[in-house]
Design a protein around this motif. Structure first.
Motif, short mmCIF file in Angstrom:
data_model
loop_
_atom_site.label_atom_id
_atom_site.label_comp_id
_atom_site.label_asym_id
_atom_site.label_seq_id
_atom_site.Cartn_x
_atom_site.Cartn_y
_atom_site.Cartn_z
N GLN A 411 23.74 -73.96 3.72
CA GLN A 411 23.56 -72.71 2.98
C GLN A 411 24.75 -72.40 2.06
O GLN A 411 24.57 -72.08 0.88
CB GLN A 411 23.36 -71.56 3.97
N GLY A 412 25.95 -72.54 2.61
CA GLY A 412 27.15 -72.23 1.83
C GLY A 412 27.29 -73.15 0.63
O GLY A 412 27.62 -72.71 -0.48
N ALA A 413 27.01 -74.44 0.83
CA ALA A 413 27.17 -75.41 -0.26
C ALA A 413 26.08 -75.22 -1.33
O ALA A 413 26.35 -75.40 -2.52
CB ALA A 413 27.12 -76.83 0.30
N LEU A 414 24.87 -74.85 -0.91
CA LEU A 414 23.81 -74.60 -1.89
C LEU A 414 24.16 -73.38 -2.75
O LEU A 414 24.04 -73.42 -3.97
CB LEU A 414 22.47 -74.34 -1.18
N LEU A 415 24.63 -72.33 -2.09
CA LEU A 415 25.03 -71.13 -2.84
C LEU A 415 26.21 -71.45 -3.76
O LEU A 415 26.28 -70.98 -4.88
CB LEU A 415 25.41 -69.99 -1.89
N GLY A 416 27.12 -72.30 -3.25
CA GLY A 416 28.28 -72.71 -4.04
C GLY A 416 27.85 -73.46 -5.30
O GLY A 416 28.37 -73.21 -6.39
N TRP A 417 26.85 -74.34 -5.14
CA TRP A 417 26.38 -75.12 -6.30
C TRP A 417 25.71 -74.19 -7.31
O TRP A 417 25.97 -74.26 -8.51
CB TRP A 417 25.41 -76.22 -5.83
#
Ligand code: ZN
Length: 465
Positions: A411-417
């Motif tokens: 979740q964090g990495a998707l939002l980061g992207w």
């Protein structure tokens, strides 16, 4: 411009997005549905478009749930080019032929079972010949270079950091004097993972399709994952004097495991080891990976070069012949056996489980996702006994589930992207997630990023942009 979602929505398999614009029709991915009883029916259902009307396919990566219906598409009249990165093309030559052999074998088994009942003959979804035909349609695309499949369409493939060769596709579509930019995320990797680079940030789009496989959770940290791996292996080889059995997907996970074992050993964190990679497909995938070192994380070359020179502390043996594989059953201690299938349902891993699972000194190391209904899942869920080749085998070996090696962004990495986009895309489509996960992630994108139009499309739904 019209965009229709034929798969990879309301679930994570069967990715297939259909674009109609400027008199053109093209697909982004043409994947197989996998898992569950209805997958076979969906893979055989007529395409919702005419294959011969499709001008070309843009392919994000080699995984079968994104590429697996290309042979059927070609067999039913699609004759255009399939654009993919060089590494994806190499992997497809192994994976599509393997998939075709599985289809042919399954049809053969069904027919043998049906002979007695005289039911209608079962046909494979496609054959090796269909796969060969589709492979001839591949066109290599380099990362970060513009390709122009048609005067009305310009694309750039960016590294998605998911598996070798995986791409995020940026597409500029011109129609009626207006250019619309779409971004197709494909599957996005978790940053700072072994082998592959981090996913490439993208800063602009009129519309974006974003995957959401793990849009509802955070992965375990790599440091905690490595510590667990170190403990499981050291304890088994040194204290218990047993074997470590590692079911692994032949493409991706098997190479990651080799990398991680070499890296930990190089840093003095693992004892001397004899590693056996017992899967012909994993061997081919490893050779392809080594050929494409230039697109991998710079660390990879360093670790692999070290592993090649080291001969005492860490031996890696690729097992090809069935006889050699059978000989491994006699080894009672000191071996790490990496074998497929990754969910323990088929292949040589089942033999290794039969010979090793019943002994306390051994360890089963689960490193990947285990779908409901698979043998791997039953063991992870704590089964005391499993049946292998009709024989009951007690589960006495230790079972470790190593989290944190997922090939998908959390979740964090998707939002980061998504956070790299300088302004909100006019339309955001959350795809490639189970229905609840995708809905939850869509709500998060609305709340955290303040993006206005974030929707979770339904299968076969079309939108005009
Ligand atoms: Zn994938």
């Amino acid at each position: 411009m019209k965009l229709t979602f034929h798969g990879g929505v309301e679930g994570v398999t069967g990715s297939c997005h259909h674009v109609e614009a400027a008199g053109l029709q093209f697909l982004v991915d043409c994947g197989m549905f996998q898992g569950g009883r209805e997958a076979d029916g969906r893979n055989r259902a007529p395409f919702a478009f005419k294959p011969r009307d499709i001008d070309f396919v843009l392919l994000t990566h080699a995984h079968i749930d994104h590429s697996g219906l290309l042979p059927r598409l070609a067999a039913e009249g699609f004759a255009g080019p399939i654009y993919a990165t060089a590494a994806t093309c190499d992997l497809l030559r192994v994976m599509l032929l393997d998939s075709a052999h599985i289809q042919e074998k399954e049809a053969q088994w069904r027919n043998e079972a049906r002979n007695a009942s005289r039911a209608r003959a079962s046909k494979p979804i496609y054959t090796a010949r269909d796969a060969e035909r589709a492979l001839k349609q591949l066109r290599v695309v380099a990362y970060n270079e513009t390709v122009q499949p048609h005067p009305a369409l310009r694309c750039i493939y960016r590294d998605a950091g998911h598996i070798l060769g995986s791409a995020i596709i940026e597409a500029w579509i011109s129609e009626g004097g207006r250019t619309t930019k779409g971004v197709f995320s494909g599957d996005i990797g978790q940053p700072a993972r072994p082998l592959v680079r981090d996913p490439t940030p993208v800063s602009e789009a009129d519309f974006v399709l974003v995957e959401s496989t793990y849009g509802n959770r955070l992965h375990r940290s790599m440091a905690a994952t490595l510590a667990e791996l170190e403990h499981a292996i050291t304890d088994t080889l040194t204290r218990k004097q047993g074997n470590v059995i590692v079911p692994a997907f032949a493409v991706g996970r098997a190479q990651e495991m080799l990398y991680l074992l070499a890296d930990l050993h190089r840093k003095g964190r693992l004892p001397p080891m004899k590693i056996y990679v017992d899967s012909p497909m994993a061997m081919q995938a490893t050779q392809i990976t080594l050929r494409h070192m230039a697109i991998l994380d710079p660390d990879t070359a360093e670790v692999m070069n070290w592993a090649r020179k080291q001969h005492n502390g860490m031996q890696v043996n690729f097992v090809q012949d069935v006889e050699e594989s059978i000989a491994l059953h006699q080894i009672k201690h000191g071996a790490i056996i990496i074998s497929a299938s990754g969910m323990c349902d088929a292949g040589r891993i089942k033999h290794h489980l039969r010979h090793n699972l019943g002994h306390r000194e051994n360890t089963l190391l689960i490193t990947g996702f285990q779908a409901a209904g698979t043998l791997g899942r039953r063991i992870v869920d704590g089964a005391k006994e499993v049946r292998l080749f009709g024989i009951p085998v007690p589960v006495r070996a230790d079972v470790y589930t190593i989290g944190g090696l997922s090939a998908h962004a959390d979740q964090g990495a998707l939002l980061g992207w998504l956070g790299h986009f300088r302004r909100a895309p006019a339309h955001t489509f959350v795809v490639h997630g189970e229905a609840e996960t995708a809905a939850m992630f869509a709500a998060l994108v609305r709340d955290k990023l303040g993006w206005p139009d974030v929707v979770v499309p339904r299968t076969h739904a079309g939108v005009t942009i």
